[in-house]
Scaffold this motif. Structure first.
Motif, PDB file in Angstrom:
ATOM      1  N   GLN A 185      64.503  75.403   3.110  1.00 35.73           N
ATOM      2  CA  GLN A 185      64.203  75.164   1.736  1.00 35.73           C
ATOM      3  C   GLN A 185      62.805  75.167   1.364  1.00 35.73           C
ATOM      4  OE1 GLN A 185      65.848  71.050   0.913  1.00 35.73           O
ATOM      5  NE2 GLN A 185      67.928  71.787   1.072  1.00 35.73           N
ATOM      6  N   LYS A 186      61.960  75.318   2.356  1.00 35.29           N
ATOM      7  CA  LYS A 186      60.366  75.384   2.303  1.00 35.29           C
ATOM      8  C   LYS A 186      60.090  76.823   1.874  1.00 35.29           C
ATOM      9  CE  LYS A 186      59.599  71.778   5.603  1.00 35.29           C
ATOM     10  NZ  LYS A 186      58.981  71.344   6.732  1.00 35.29           N
ATOM     11  N   ASP A 187      61.043  77.901   2.187  1.00 36.00           N
ATOM     12  CA  ASP A 187      60.764  79.165   1.787  1.00 36.00           C
ATOM     13  C   ASP A 187      61.931  79.728   0.736  1.00 36.00           C
ATOM     14  OD1 ASP A 187      60.887  82.046   4.050  1.00 36.00           O
ATOM     15  OD2 ASP A 187      60.214  81.870   1.841  1.00 36.00           O
ATOM     16  N   GLU A 247      72.216  70.441   8.111  1.00 35.63           N
ATOM     17  CA  GLU A 247      71.295  69.858   7.667  1.00 35.63           C
ATOM     18  C   GLU A 247      69.797  70.230   8.173  1.00 35.63           C
ATOM     19  OE1 GLU A 247      73.538  65.524   6.694  1.00 35.63           O
ATOM     20  OE2 GLU A 247      72.643  66.078   8.610  1.00 35.63           O
ATOM     21  N   GLY A 248      69.679  70.372   9.486  1.00 36.66           N
ATOM     22  CA  GLY A 248      68.473  70.938  10.301  1.00 36.66           C
ATOM     23  C   GLY A 248      68.154  72.201   9.927  1.00 36.66           C
ATOM     24  N   ALA A 249      69.182  73.030   9.570  1.00 37.42           N
ATOM     25  CA  ALA A 249      68.998  74.485   9.098  1.00 37.42           C
ATOM     26  C   ALA A 249      68.072  74.610   7.766  1.00 37.42           C
ATOM     27  CB  ALA A 249      70.007  75.478   9.347  1.00 37.42           C
ATOM     28  N   THR A 297      71.905  76.263  18.760  1.00 33.35           N
ATOM     29  CA  THR A 297      70.804  77.074  19.081  1.00 33.35           C
ATOM     30  C   THR A 297      70.532  77.878  17.644  1.00 33.35           C
ATOM     31  OG1 THR A 297      71.685  77.785  21.180  1.00 33.35           O
ATOM     32  CG2 THR A 297      70.251  79.248  20.358  1.00 33.35           C
ATOM     33  N   HIS A 298      69.323  77.398  17.222  1.00 33.90           N
ATOM     34  CA  HIS A 298      68.908  78.077  16.100  1.00 33.90           C
ATOM     35  C   HIS A 298      68.104  79.469  16.254  1.00 33.90           C
ATOM     36  CE1 HIS A 298      69.950  74.658  13.222  1.00 33.90           C
ATOM     37  NE2 HIS A 298      69.701  73.990  14.427  1.00 33.90           N
TER      38      HIS A 298
END
Length: 400
Positions: free
Chosen positions: A240-242, A233-235, A33-34
């Motif tokens: 990394q885009k921010d 890995e998903g998180a 659960t992210h």
């Protein structure tokens, strides 16, 4: 054509069986659960220095998934200098975690990522729902107050009772309580209890021969690690885009008496003035029963025989004692601010096997202000105990 379809269907079934047999039939992401993001910690991993703490009980303390995560982080970010803190201590859940947080987790300063687990010990140690909420919320609030940029991941590990709950269509109470705190603070969770249960039920492996115990086999440790690795890995792929670090706005508490200001106090000579009490500077057991780290060769306030009460003055809403509860553990009486005396048996179901570190919360939900905790030994004892001692490692309290 029909024969070809039949063969194709047969091959598909065989391939799926093989797929499942190697633990690949269910996707780990369904148990993740992210909430919010791990952007802050993922950014720190790329900046050259990062501190990661692991707070929990024996499943955190023991080698296995935690060591695999060490390797994952150092291999994934080879240019980063990691400070890994193993704050796992066997038998300890969220209440001890909240009061030892400053000492064990923040000893080198704020952490960038905190892995937190307590679902197994909170249940097996018999903590009440109120204690569970106050403990897990206390850890979260203490961490975020120290550094609002800290990322936190709460993990729910598996045990047979949780498996039974899920199979009966119920969410284990301790997981429900931890999830309530996680939702309130927008914290991500990994439900390994549900994942292991459903993988077993899908025929991927079994409990007795493969996973084996709530202290997992190497196979079980790898199941835990693979799920955590996929979660990370998903998180971090998104984070990394921010490039901006974000601070968390801490909401009001779910429980105003949560242990967010937990503090440990070592006993000193001033506590040993009462008749019947002795301060032992380098305590060791007089028998061959085992001990735990930080509970041997350290100062202990020992109640040797029933005599005078000792007094602990504090300013806060909660207080208790952390003891070495061994085969000679006795029974105490205690009171707050001169109220009627109450009894507390210091002997646990594990005390015959070990001088077990155990946190007894003697008062909570107190009004703000100064308080006095008095403790005295009783002549009576547990029928299974060999003695009447109180071996106090710490007083603890939740400050205002």
């Amino acid at each position: 054509m029909m024969k070809f379809k039949t063969i194709s269907l047969f091959l598909f079934i065989v391939l799926m069986a093989v797929f499942n047999a190697y633990g690949q039939g269910l996707d780990e992401k369904y148990y993740h659960t992210h909430r919010g993001s791990l952007n802050n910690s993922c950014q720190k991993f790329q900046e050259g220095e990062a501190r990661i703490a692991f707070l929990g009980g024996s499943i955190t303390y023991n080698p296995g998934w935690r060591d695999s995560l060490y390797t994952y982080f150092t291999h994934t970010y080879p240019e980063t200098d990691f400070d890994f803190i193993n704050a796992g201590i066997p038998s300890m859940g969220s209440t001890p975690g909240a009061f030892r947080f400053e000492r064990d987790v923040l000893k080198n300063g704020p952490v960038d990522l905190l892995f937190l687990e307590a679902a197994v010990n909170d249940f097996t140690n018999g903590r009440t729902p109120t204690e569970i909420t106050r403990g897990i919320e206390g850890i979260v609030r203490h961490s975020l107050r120290e550094d609002p940029a800290t990322s936190i991941v709460i993990m729910h590990f598996v045990d047979p009772v949780k498996m039974k709950d899920y199979r009966n269509g119920n969410v284990p109470e301790v997981i429900r309580l931890h999830e309530e705190v996680a939702r309130h603070y927008n914290i991500s969770t990994i439900n390994l209890a549900k994942e292991v249960t459903e993988r077993i039920d899908a025929g991927e492996f079994d409990w007795e021969n493969d996973f084996k115990d709530l202290h997992p086999s190497p196979f079980g440790q790898d199941i835990y690690y693979r799920s955590m690795k996929k979660f990370l890995e998903g998180a971090c792929e998104v984070a990394q885009k921010d490039e901006k670090l974000k601070t968390t706005q801490i909401p009001g508490p779910l429980d105003p008496y949560s242990y967010a200001n937990g503090t440990l106090i070592e006993p000193g000579d001033d506590y040993a003035s009462g008749i019947g009490w002795e301060l032992v500077e380098d305590w060791q057991p007089s028998d061959e029963i085992g001990t735990r780290s930080n509970y041997v060769d350290v100062p202990m306030l020992v109640g040797v025989y029933p005599g005078e009460p000792i007094r602990f003055q504090f300013e806060g809403n909660t207080a208790g004692i952390a003891v070495a509860s061994g085969p000679n553990a006795g029974i105490i009486e205690y009171r707050i601010d001169g109220s009627p005396w109450k009894k507390q048996d210091l002997f646990t179901q594990w005390s015959q096997q070990l001088y077990l570190p155990w946190f007894f919360t003697l008062a909570s939900g107190l009004e703000s202000g100064k308080h006095s905790l008095e403790i005295r030994l009783l002549e009576e004892k547990n029928l299974e105990s060999e003695g009447r001692q109180a071996i106090i490692r710490y007083f603890y309290y939740n400050a205002e």
